[in-house]
Design a protein around this motif. Structure first.
Motif, PDB file in Angstrom:
ATOM      1  N   MET A 141      17.519  -8.880  23.174  1.00 47.79           N
ATOM      2  CA  MET A 141      16.531  -8.103  22.738  1.00 47.79           C
ATOM      3  C   MET A 141      15.698  -9.112  21.824  1.00 47.79           C
ATOM      4  O   MET A 141      15.931  -9.770  21.240  1.00 47.79           O
ATOM      5  CB  MET A 141      17.018  -6.878  21.792  1.00 47.79           C
ATOM      6  N   THR A 142      14.363  -9.011  22.146  1.00 49.56           N
ATOM      7  CA  THR A 142      13.253  -9.720  21.631  1.00 49.56           C
ATOM      8  C   THR A 142      12.958  -9.402  20.149  1.00 49.56           C
ATOM      9  O   THR A 142      12.626  -8.172  20.047  1.00 49.56           O
ATOM     10  CB  THR A 142      11.932  -9.887  22.356  1.00 49.56           C
ATOM     11  N   ALA A 143      12.887 -10.154  18.992  1.00 55.26           N
ATOM     12  CA  ALA A 143      12.784  -9.915  17.869  1.00 55.26           C
ATOM     13  C   ALA A 143      11.202  -9.457  17.810  1.00 55.26           C
ATOM     14  O   ALA A 143      10.329  -9.721  18.542  1.00 55.26           O
ATOM     15  CB  ALA A 143      13.081 -10.733  17.096  1.00 55.26           C
ATOM     16  N   ARG A 144      10.994  -8.324  16.992  1.00 59.89           N
ATOM     17  CA  ARG A 144       9.569  -8.128  16.795  1.00 59.89           C
ATOM     18  C   ARG A 144       8.929  -9.162  15.971  1.00 59.89           C
ATOM     19  O   ARG A 144       9.418  -9.480  14.885  1.00 59.89           O
ATOM     20  CB  ARG A 144       9.717  -6.506  15.988  1.00 59.89           C
ATOM     21  N   PRO A 145       7.770  -9.326  16.253  1.00 53.17           N
ATOM     22  CA  PRO A 145       6.901 -10.132  15.528  1.00 53.17           C
ATOM     23  C   PRO A 145       6.655  -9.760  14.019  1.00 53.17           C
ATOM     24  O   PRO A 145       6.527  -8.766  14.040  1.00 53.17           O
ATOM     25  CB  PRO A 145       5.535 -10.542  16.336  1.00 53.17           C
ATOM     26  N   LYS A 146       6.895 -10.794  13.102  1.00 53.54           N
ATOM     27  CA  LYS A 146       6.807 -10.155  11.572  1.00 53.54           C
ATOM     28  C   LYS A 146       5.249  -9.529  11.405  1.00 53.54           C
ATOM     29  O   LYS A 146       5.373  -8.673  10.587  1.00 53.54           O
ATOM     30  CB  LYS A 146       7.076 -11.556  10.671  1.00 53.54           C
ATOM     31  N   ASN A 147       4.200 -10.204  12.183  1.00 56.95           N
ATOM     32  CA  ASN A 147       2.850  -9.583  11.687  1.00 56.95           C
ATOM     33  C   ASN A 147       2.468  -8.798  12.994  1.00 56.95           C
ATOM     34  O   ASN A 147       1.162  -9.118  13.343  1.00 56.95           O
ATOM     35  CB  ASN A 147       1.916 -10.725  11.431  1.00 56.95           C
ATOM     36  N   GLU A 162      -5.067  -4.852   6.709  1.00 55.05           N
ATOM     37  CA  GLU A 162      -4.099  -5.188   5.522  1.00 55.05           C
ATOM     38  C   GLU A 162      -4.328  -4.286   4.426  1.00 55.05           C
ATOM     39  O   GLU A 162      -3.452  -3.565   3.750  1.00 55.05           O
ATOM     40  CB  GLU A 162      -3.761  -6.620   5.110  1.00 55.05           C
ATOM     41  N   SER A 163      -5.541  -4.193   4.032  1.00 47.72           N
ATOM     42  CA  SER A 163      -6.121  -3.510   3.001  1.00 47.72           C
ATOM     43  C   SER A 163      -5.865  -2.055   3.127  1.00 47.72           C
ATOM     44  O   SER A 163      -5.513  -1.227   2.103  1.00 47.72           O
ATOM     45  CB  SER A 163      -7.833  -3.682   2.846  1.00 47.72           C
ATOM     46  N   GLU A 164      -6.010  -1.461   4.229  1.00 52.13           N
ATOM     47  CA  GLU A 164      -5.638   0.069   4.647  1.00 52.13           C
ATOM     48  C   GLU A 164      -3.852   0.178   4.447  1.00 52.13           C
ATOM     49  O   GLU A 164      -3.668   1.141   3.988  1.00 52.13           O
ATOM     50  CB  GLU A 164      -6.087   0.355   5.846  1.00 52.13           C
ATOM     51  N   ILE A 165      -3.276  -0.718   4.972  1.00 53.00           N
ATOM     52  CA  ILE A 165      -1.816  -0.616   4.886  1.00 53.00           C
ATOM     53  C   ILE A 165      -1.519  -0.546   3.262  1.00 53.00           C
ATOM     54  O   ILE A 165      -0.962   0.370   2.736  1.00 53.00           O
ATOM     55  CB  ILE A 165      -1.149  -1.850   5.368  1.00 53.00           C
ATOM     56  N   LEU A 166      -1.947  -1.460   2.366  1.00 55.67           N
ATOM     57  CA  LEU A 166      -1.875  -1.560   0.972  1.00 55.67           C
ATOM     58  C   LEU A 166      -2.483  -0.380   0.256  1.00 55.67           C
ATOM     59  O   LEU A 166      -1.735   0.177  -0.686  1.00 55.67           O
ATOM     60  CB  LEU A 166      -2.184  -2.889   0.432  1.00 55.67           C
ATOM     61  N   ARG A 167      -3.545   0.009   0.646  1.00 60.56           N
ATOM     62  CA  ARG A 167      -4.241   1.239   0.265  1.00 60.56           C
ATOM     63  C   ARG A 167      -3.172   2.501   0.123  1.00 60.56           C
ATOM     64  O   ARG A 167      -2.962   3.333  -0.723  1.00 60.56           O
ATOM     65  CB  ARG A 167      -5.634   1.566   0.742  1.00 60.56           C
ATOM     66  N   ARG A 168      -2.542   2.779   1.314  1.00 60.47           N
ATOM     67  CA  ARG A 168      -1.851   3.977   1.715  1.00 60.47           C
ATOM     68  C   ARG A 168      -0.331   3.717   1.055  1.00 60.47           C
ATOM     69  O   ARG A 168       0.009   4.391   0.519  1.00 60.47           O
ATOM     70  CB  ARG A 168      -1.715   4.048   3.228  1.00 60.47           C
ATOM     71  N   GLY A 169      -0.167   2.484   0.754  1.00 63.83           N
ATOM     72  CA  GLY A 169       1.178   2.107  -0.024  1.00 63.83           C
ATOM     73  C   GLY A 169       0.839   2.451  -1.422  1.00 63.83           C
ATOM     74  O   GLY A 169       1.759   3.290  -1.939  1.00 63.83           O
ATOM     75  N   VAL A 170      -0.119   2.316  -1.826  1.00 60.63           N
ATOM     76  CA  VAL A 170      -0.505   2.810  -3.533  1.00 60.63           C
ATOM     77  C   VAL A 170      -0.416   4.097  -3.468  1.00 60.63           C
ATOM     78  O   VAL A 170      -0.139   4.472  -4.444  1.00 60.63           O
ATOM     79  CB  VAL A 170      -1.827   1.952  -3.824  1.00 60.63           C
ATOM     80  N   ASP A 207      10.005  -5.936   8.185  1.00 64.74           N
ATOM     81  CA  ASP A 207       9.707  -6.974   9.177  1.00 64.74           C
ATOM     82  C   ASP A 207       8.705  -7.527   8.229  1.00 64.74           C
ATOM     83  O   ASP A 207       8.259  -9.015   8.397  1.00 64.74           O
ATOM     84  CB  ASP A 207       9.308  -6.340  10.394  1.00 64.74           C
ATOM     85  N   ARG A 208       7.358  -7.009   7.818  1.00 68.99           N
ATOM     86  CA  ARG A 208       6.250  -7.641   7.391  1.00 68.99           C
ATOM     87  C   ARG A 208       6.434  -8.154   5.913  1.00 68.99           C
ATOM     88  O   ARG A 208       5.980  -9.081   5.711  1.00 68.99           O
ATOM     89  CB  ARG A 208       5.105  -6.801   7.702  1.00 68.99           C
ATOM     90  N   TYR A 209       7.120  -7.220   5.211  1.00 68.83           N
ATOM     91  CA  TYR A 209       7.230  -7.631   3.579  1.00 68.83           C
ATOM     92  C   TYR A 209       8.255  -8.080   3.228  1.00 68.83           C
ATOM     93  O   TYR A 209       8.556  -8.450   2.198  1.00 68.83           O
ATOM     94  CB  TYR A 209       6.462  -6.464   2.908  1.00 68.83           C
ATOM     95  N   GLY A 210       9.288  -7.701   3.860  1.00 69.41           N
ATOM     96  CA  GLY A 210      10.711  -7.961   3.547  1.00 69.41           C
ATOM     97  C   GLY A 210      11.653  -6.983   2.766  1.00 69.41           C
ATOM     98  O   GLY A 210      12.885  -6.955   2.878  1.00 69.41           O
ATOM     99  N   SER A 211      11.075  -6.165   1.966  1.00 66.13           N
ATOM    100  CA  SER A 211      11.750  -5.034   1.524  1.00 66.13           C
ATOM    101  C   SER A 211      10.996  -4.158   0.816  1.00 66.13           C
ATOM    102  O   SER A 211       9.526  -4.431   0.835  1.00 66.13           O
ATOM    103  CB  SER A 211      12.574  -5.606   0.141  1.00 66.13           C
ATOM    104  N   LYS A 212      11.226  -2.901   0.353  1.00 65.22           N
ATOM    105  CA  LYS A 212      10.145  -1.923  -0.236  1.00 65.22           C
ATOM    106  C   LYS A 212       9.931  -2.434  -1.346  1.00 65.22           C
ATOM    107  O   LYS A 212       8.763  -2.221  -2.022  1.00 65.22           O
ATOM    108  CB  LYS A 212      11.164  -0.614  -0.682  1.00 65.22           C
ATOM    109  N   MET A 213      10.621  -3.098  -2.278  1.00 66.80           N
ATOM    110  CA  MET A 213      10.206  -3.713  -3.721  1.00 66.80           C
ATOM    111  C   MET A 213       9.021  -4.734  -3.353  1.00 66.80           C
ATOM    112  O   MET A 213       7.861  -4.879  -4.002  1.00 66.80           O
ATOM    113  CB  MET A 213      11.238  -4.310  -4.461  1.00 66.80           C
ATOM    114  N   ALA A 214       9.134  -5.669  -2.197  1.00 65.75           N
ATOM    115  CA  ALA A 214       8.178  -6.461  -1.974  1.00 65.75           C
ATOM    116  C   ALA A 214       6.876  -5.869  -1.561  1.00 65.75           C
ATOM    117  O   ALA A 214       5.829  -6.315  -1.948  1.00 65.75           O
ATOM    118  CB  ALA A 214       8.582  -7.358  -0.686  1.00 65.75           C
TER     119      ALA A 214
END
Length: 208
Positions: free
Chosen positions: A1-7, A14-22, A51-58
């Motif tokens: 199986m091909t690994a999913r690209p990290k990004n 990115e700003s919308e991803i982080l905004r929704r995270g906040v 995959d992208r950040y490493g963990s929920k805490m990150a």
């Protein structure tokens, strides 16, 4: 199986991803925010955060850094450009309350994390809360020495300044306390912030 690209592309910048995270962390709290719920709100696969950040805490740290980006720099600029101690404190408090009124999710997140001992509170304290206090402490010390501000413990002054600002995010109770007024969401946020900050400033500095 091909690994999913990290990004890999997710259809959000990115700003919308982080905004929704906040927004999600502020609404649910860290412990109740699951990777599955984050994935649902982002419209991505369950593995995306890992995959992208490493963990929920990150991801939480990245979201918090995004939320506070530029805040301290703006405050430092205000402190430098204002010569009078009392006026400097007024402007810092007004700025803080306006930020809290417009970015209510930040206030909710700080209020929630401040209630328990955790590495997340350590992160907030080290990166944002202590730098904020360090930037205004010389001003407060000068005003205490001049007899303008009450000489009380640091945490009391912190609660007096920051506590009411955090309360600006508690719109649900405001709508119940003052049902005759327009819903908080419909109010002018600067007017609300300025009215509350004026009360706090008068309490600290008294009548002039």
């Amino acid at each position: 199986m091909t690994a999913r690209p990290k990004n890999s592309s997710v259809g959000l910048d990115e700003s919308e991803i982080l905004r929704r995270g906040v927004d999600t962390f502020a609404e649910l709290g860290y412990e109740a925010t699951t990777m599955r719920e984050l994935a649902r709100r982002l419209g991505v696969s369950h593995n995306f955060i890992h995959d992208r950040y490493g963990s929920k805490m990150a991801f939480w740290r990245a979201a918090v850094d995004f939320a506070f980006a530029g805040v301290q720099a703006d405050r430092d600029a205000l402190v430098v450009e204002t010569a009078d101690d009392a006026e400097r404190l007024r402007r810092v408090i007004q700025q803080l309350f306006r930020l809290a009124a417009h970015e209510t999710q930040i206030s909710r997140l700080v209020a929630d994390e401040s209630a328990r001992d955790s590495e997340r509170l350590d992160y907030l304290h080290r990166g944002f809360i202590q730098p904020f206090w360090d930037s205004i402490e010389p001003t407060i010390a000068a005003l205490i020495a001049a007899g303008r501000v009450p000489n009380v413990p640091t945490h009391v002054l912190y609660f007096a300044i920051v506590g009411p600002a955090i309360a600006v995010s508690q719109s649900a109770i405001v709508d119940r306390l003052d049902p005759a007024a327009a819903p908080v969401a419909d109010l002018d946020r600067d007017t609300l912030a300025d009215a509350l900050s004026a009360i706090v400033i008068r309490g600290l500095l008294g009548d002039e």
